[in-house]
Design an enzyme around this catalytic site. Structure first.
Site, mmCIF file in Angstrom:
data_model
loop_
_atom_site.group_PDB
_atom_site.id
_atom_site.type_symbol
_atom_site.label_atom_id
_atom_site.label_comp_id
_atom_site.label_asym_id
_atom_site.label_seq_id
_atom_site.Cartn_x
_atom_site.Cartn_y
_atom_site.Cartn_z
ATOM 1 N N GLU A 1 32.919 39.414 -22.153
ATOM 2 C CA GLU A 1 33.552 39.715 -23.015
ATOM 3 C C GLU A 1 34.599 38.154 -22.038
ATOM 4 O O GLU A 1 34.970 37.706 -21.229
ATOM 5 C CB GLU A 1 34.181 40.545 -23.128
ATOM 6 C CG GLU A 1 33.702 41.429 -23.298
ATOM 7 C CD GLU A 1 34.782 42.316 -24.053
ATOM 8 O OE1 GLU A 1 34.046 43.143 -24.878
ATOM 9 O OE2 GLU A 1 35.481 43.309 -23.240
ATOM 10 N N GLU B 1 32.030 47.631 -21.710
ATOM 11 C CA GLU B 1 32.842 47.265 -20.205
ATOM 12 C C GLU B 1 33.762 48.955 -19.242
ATOM 13 O O GLU B 1 34.853 49.491 -20.798
ATOM 14 C CB GLU B 1 34.252 46.309 -20.807
ATOM 15 C CG GLU B 1 35.136 45.248 -19.690
ATOM 16 C CD GLU B 1 36.417 46.220 -19.228
ATOM 17 O OE1 GLU B 1 36.822 47.153 -17.860
ATOM 18 O OE2 GLU B 1 37.216 45.675 -20.075
ATOM 19 N N ASN C 1 45.086 50.833 -22.682
ATOM 20 C CA ASN C 1 45.835 49.623 -21.656
ATOM 21 C C ASN C 1 45.948 48.048 -22.247
ATOM 22 O O ASN C 1 47.112 48.320 -21.935
ATOM 23 C CB ASN C 1 45.167 50.285 -20.562
ATOM 24 C CG ASN C 1 43.234 49.658 -20.078
ATOM 25 O OD1 ASN C 1 43.331 49.298 -21.181
ATOM 26 N ND2 ASN C 1 43.346 50.023 -19.293
ATOM 27 N N CYS D 1 41.798 48.383 -16.027
ATOM 28 C CA CYS D 1 40.731 48.545 -15.197
ATOM 29 C C CYS D 1 40.155 47.183 -13.849
ATOM 30 O O CYS D 1 39.423 47.891 -13.233
ATOM 31 C CB CYS D 1 39.635 48.644 -16.176
ATOM 32 S SG CYS D 1 39.532 47.649 -17.290
#
Ligand code: ADP
Length: 504
Positions: free
Chosen positions: A484, A275, A174, A309
């Site tokens: 991150e 993640e 994505n 997400c």
């Protein structure tokens, strides 16, 4: 008539695919040890354009033997990369960033072709993704240790930061560039080398940036890209988890695969950063600026056709403003344009693949069957192609429906009314996910209360877009571990080493 239009646009877009195929950054080989390599088996798999199914290229379908070699190469390269100075690593990353910027238009076109995201969004992602390499080229020089105040006269103590070693990076489709650069930027800055396994849907963007890493002079073996089809992903993934030569694994993807990798990493007690999926609540309180809330919803929900997400999964709207909000949202959604992302003005591209398209449709049909009210859309946009879905607005959605609990990952806005702050927080927090949460309110004490009480790793307050290299991205609960971006991103790829100097 529809068929004729469909055929014409297919031809047009196939031409676009052909144009992309000829680009110099489009590679049909994997990248290991600064060499362009095929799979040992000679096998390949096709990369297609989700807008029309046209073939963009073939890339190597690598297996565990190929991956083993890539790991070894990265391990060997680590022995010298680890001892480069921070300034040297910073310069390498800066060179890479400069080249990424010089080639940003070509990268965006490749991304649109393989992921379907509209060109303007692809350009935005490239800017965002490149930003991680820039950020970590700067952070590289600020990775410091500490000198401890010794409690003993004859001893001095120091804490230094060391790179963990080879980092395996498994990334999703994505965000084909940003999910790689946000991991690799931090890893390389810390002094790690890496083996990237990009998603099978979007390997071309990964290979394009590898070509630029090579051109930037990043030494051989430091940044490697292993491509493989979904068929080989489980075995390749397992090897990356279990190889003793890999020190850490960073994964962005679905919660189920993340849990599997977590288990597989146990045997080597690997450093792990995950993640995973979110189920982001998006709450609009009655004091909110409704226009800003609608704008935030559009940005948060419809970016990448809802396939992020951090997309708002459930919109909770306070009862007193519910009807007003829904009608404003519906009106704004009517301005969305579905089509091939390569065509001007399109805001909603296709879903990434057939599986995703049928999953979104199943969730919507399940809700409709159980009584959800359709304000807009509600079905696939078949006149555009098999993977397109109409921007959809639903109300009367309840617990009995799958979409209430599952991540939709599609252009589907679901509005649910609530009465009180207590009630909405209980519902929003009543999930095992905890990635992003959003709320709109102009009641200052409420802003502070809700910001603290939402059980998510990130909170957008009167804001629908929150990601940036400077900030820490990550979730709690089953949405993941680790952070991150920001200076915290370095921690995933480094450890503290304690040095004790005695008999002084
Ligand atoms: P999605 O459902 O969005 O494709 P996944 O979690 O399945 O999300 O995929 C994210 C990444 O994980 C991709 O690179 C994919 O190839 C990879 N992957 C899929 N299955 C496995 C597995 N069993 N082990 C390791 N990686 C995997």
């Amino acid at each position: 008539m529809i068929n004729i239009i469909g055929k014409r646009s297919f031809l047009l877009v196939s031409r676009y695919s052909q144009h992309v195929r000829k680009m110099s950054l489009v590679k049909n080989l994997a990248f290991v040890n600064n060499k362009w390599v095929a799979a040992t088996s000679g096998k390949t798999f096709e990369v297609t354009n989700p807008a029309n199914g046209s073939v963009l290229g073939q890339v190597p379908d690598m297996d565990t033997q190929d991956t083993e070699e890539a790991i070894q190469v990265a391990y060997d390269a680590f022995q010298s990369w680890e001892f480069t100075t921070a300034k040297e690593r910073a310069l390498h990353l800066r060179n890479w960033f400069n080249l990424l910027e010089e080639n940003k238009e070509e990268i965006a076109k490749i991304m649109t072709a393989e992921s379907g995201k509209p060109l303007a969004e692809a350009a935005g992602e490239v800017a965002y993704g490149n930003g991680f390499i820039e950020w970590y080229s700067e952070e590289a020089r600020r990775i410091h240790g500490e000198v401890i105040s010794s409690p003993i006269h004859s001893k001095e103590m120091m804490l230094i930061r060391k790179p963990i070693g080879v980092a395996a990076l498994i990334t999703p489709w994505n965000f084909p560039i940003a999910m790689i650069t946000r991991k690799a930027g931090a890893a390389l800055a810390a002094g790690c080398t890496c083996v990237v396994k990009p998603a099978e849907d979007t390997p071309l963007t990964a290979l394009a940036i590898a070509a630029l890493a090579e051109k930037a002079g990043i030494p051989k073996g430091v940044f490697n890209v292993v491509t493989c089809s979904r068929r080989n992903a489980a075995d390749v993934g397992k090897l990356l988890c279990q190889s003793p030569l890999v020190a850490g694994l960073s994964f962005t993807g679905s919660t189920n695969i993340g849990k599997l990798l977590y288990e597989q990493c146990a045997s080597t007690v690997k450093r792990l950063s995950l993640e995973l999926g979110g189920n982001a609540p998006f709450i609009v309180f009655e004091s909110a600026d409704l226009d800003a809330a609608v704008k935030g919803t559009m940005a948060c929900k419809f970016r990448n056709c809802g396939q992020t997400c951090v997309s708002a999964n459930r919109l909770f709207i306070q009862e007193s403003i519910f009807d007003q909000f829904v009608s404003k949202l519906e009106e704004t959604m009517r301005g969305l344009k579905v089509g091939d992302g390569a065509q001007p003005g399109v805001t909603q591209g296709p879903l990434i693949n057939d599986a995703q398209a049928s999953k979104v449709n199943d969730l919507v049909q399940d809700a409709i069957k159980k009584g959800a009210k359709v304000h807009l859309g509600g079905k696939p946009a078949l006149d555009k192609g098999p993977r397109f879905f109409e921007p959809t607005l639903l109300t009367d959605v309840d617990h009995s429906m799958r979409m209430y609990h599952e991540e939709i990952f599609g252009p589907v806005a679901v509005c649910i009314p609530f009465k009180t702050e207590e009630e909405v927080l209980a519902i929003a927090n009543g999930t095992r996910s905890g990635l992003a949460g959003y709320f709109f309110s102009n009641d200052l004490p409420q802003v502070w209360r809700v910001a603290k009480r939402l059980e998510t790793g990130m909170v957008g307050i009167n804001e629908g877009i929150i990601s940036t290299p400077e900030a820490a991205f990550g979730g709690i609960k089953e949405s993941g571990i680790g952070r991150e971006g920001s200076h915290y991103g370095i921690e995933e790829y480094s450890y503290i080493k304690y040095l004790c100097f005695g008999n002084l």
